[in-house]
Design an enzyme around this catalytic site. Structure first.
Site, PDB file in Angstrom:
ATOM      1  N   GLU A  80       0.845  -1.456  -0.122  1.00 19.23           N
ATOM      2  CA  GLU A  80       0.281  -0.031  -0.085  1.00 19.23           C
ATOM      3  C   GLU A  80       0.625   1.149  -0.275  1.00 19.23           C
ATOM      4  O   GLU A  80       1.914   1.117   0.595  1.00 19.23           O
ATOM      5  CB  GLU A  80      -0.645   0.144   0.787  1.00 19.23           C
ATOM      6  CG  GLU A  80      -1.748  -0.837   1.196  1.00 19.23           C
ATOM      7  CD  GLU A  80      -3.115  -0.692   0.264  1.00 19.23           C
ATOM      8  OE1 GLU A  80      -2.980  -0.044  -0.507  1.00 19.23           O
ATOM      9  OE2 GLU A  80      -3.667  -2.285  -0.002  1.00 19.23           O
ATOM     10  N   CYS A 142      -6.852  -2.846   8.324  1.00 17.51           N
ATOM     11  CA  CYS A 142      -6.040  -2.432   7.246  1.00 17.51           C
ATOM     12  C   CYS A 142      -5.064  -1.013   7.753  1.00 17.51           C
ATOM     13  O   CYS A 142      -4.176  -0.683   8.381  1.00 17.51           O
ATOM     14  CB  CYS A 142      -5.493  -3.093   6.232  1.00 17.51           C
ATOM     15  SG  CYS A 142      -6.404  -4.482   6.354  1.00 17.51           S
ATOM     16  N   HIS A 166      -1.337  -6.086   2.146  1.00 19.22           N
ATOM     17  CA  HIS A 166      -2.490  -6.393   1.200  1.00 19.22           C
ATOM     18  C   HIS A 166      -2.396  -7.970   0.646  1.00 19.22           C
ATOM     19  O   HIS A 166      -1.316  -7.735  -0.295  1.00 19.22           O
ATOM     20  CB  HIS A 166      -3.589  -5.463   0.548  1.00 19.22           C
ATOM     21  CG  HIS A 166      -4.611  -4.604   2.128  1.00 19.22           C
ATOM     22  ND1 HIS A 166      -5.112  -3.628   1.887  1.00 19.22           N
ATOM     23  CD2 HIS A 166      -5.696  -5.576   2.647  1.00 19.22           C
ATOM     24  CE1 HIS A 166      -6.156  -3.277   2.312  1.00 19.22           C
ATOM     25  NE2 HIS A 166      -5.928  -4.651   3.501  1.00 19.22           N
TER      26      HIS A 166
HETATM   27  N1  PCA Z   1      -8.201  -6.988   5.943  1.00 18.97           N
HETATM   28  C1  PCA Z   1      -9.221  -5.568   6.103  1.00 18.97           C
HETATM   29  C2  PCA Z   1      -8.972  -5.582   8.042  1.00 18.97           C
HETATM   30  C3  PCA Z   1      -8.455  -7.156   8.371  1.00 18.97           C
HETATM   31  C4  PCA Z   1      -7.879  -8.018   7.528  1.00 18.97           C
HETATM   32  O1  PCA Z   1      -6.829  -9.039   6.956  1.00 18.97           O
HETATM   33  C5  PCA Z   1      -8.550  -5.152   6.252  1.00 18.97           C
HETATM   34  O2  PCA Z   1      -8.153  -4.951   4.784  1.00 18.97           O
HETATM   35  O3  PCA Z   1      -8.971  -3.903   6.527  1.00 18.97           O
END
Ligand code: PCA
Length: 204
Positions: A80, A142, A166
């Site tokens: 990100e 996240c 991610h």
């Molecule tokens: N993904 C979520 C919250 C926990 C996770 O593993 C997110 O993308 O915010």
């Protein structure tokens, strides 16, 4: 040896397993890229996840932090670029559902990742793993954890790189869920190892 705090998340919403948990558990204690990896699992809870991350940082005193989260539906591994000062999104595991709330009243509107995200993406692709920089981590947990880590670093420990990656669903989750693309756990874990190696090369 330098320490790297690697965090994952517990399951949430209709995702009955969170592939970040298995990666973190597997890499915990390993030496990668000049770091000893210390793994911790975070709650999907707007009330406690930020303070939990900060308590892990203060307990472990890592030289670097990488947080992982599931982005169900994404096809690629996605470091990100930015965390934004907002809490918003579906209900969390404790029943919280903030709407347009700031994470920190006094915080910057956004913080840029301090990880070498372009180099991570280039190296993942060179290793035949689909990857691209993501320009939004959303406004759910996240983003919340990424923002808190960067806010801490900017205000208290500027030499500590921190940021967020991610990942797509694992095959195990995709079979249970039914409607999302997936990678093997082995490829997911390999991709995260590559990202840690790239970070280590940048911070020798
Ligand atoms: N993904 C979520 C919250 C926990 C996770 O593993 C997110 O993308 O915010």
């Amino acid at each position: 040896m330098k320490k790297l705090l690697l965090t994952g998340f517990e399951p949430f919403l209709d995702f009955t397993v969170n592939p970040t948990m298995r990666i973190v558990e597997e890499l915990d204690g390993m030496e990668i890229g000049g770091y000893t990896v210390i793994g911790r699992i975070m709650p999907v809870d707007f009330g406690t996840s930020g303070s939990k991350l900060l308590s892990f940082i203060e307990e472990i005193k890592p030289e670097a932090v990488i947080s992982l989260g599931l982005a169900a539906g994404r096809f690629k591994m996605t470091p990100e670029r930015i965390a934004i000062n907002f809490k918003d999104g579906p209900v969390d595991n404790e029943g919280n559902k903030p709407i347009d709330e700031p994470i920190r009243e006094e915080g910057e509107p956004g913080y840029l990742s301090a990880l070498p995200i372009r180099k991570m993406v280039d190296r993942l692709i060179a290793d035949n793993l689909p990857a691209e920089i993501s320009n939004t981590a959303g406004a759910y947990l996240c983003n919340n954890v990424m923002y808190e880590g960067l806010h801490y670093a900017k205000t208290q420990k500027p030499e500590m790189p921190s940021g967020f990656i991610h990942i797509p669903a694992s095959h195990e989750l995709a079979i249970q869920h039914g409607k999302i693309p997936s990678w093997s756990h082995e490829d997911l874990a390999h991709g995260i190892r590559i990202c840690i190696e790239v970070l280590g090369e940048e911070n020798k």
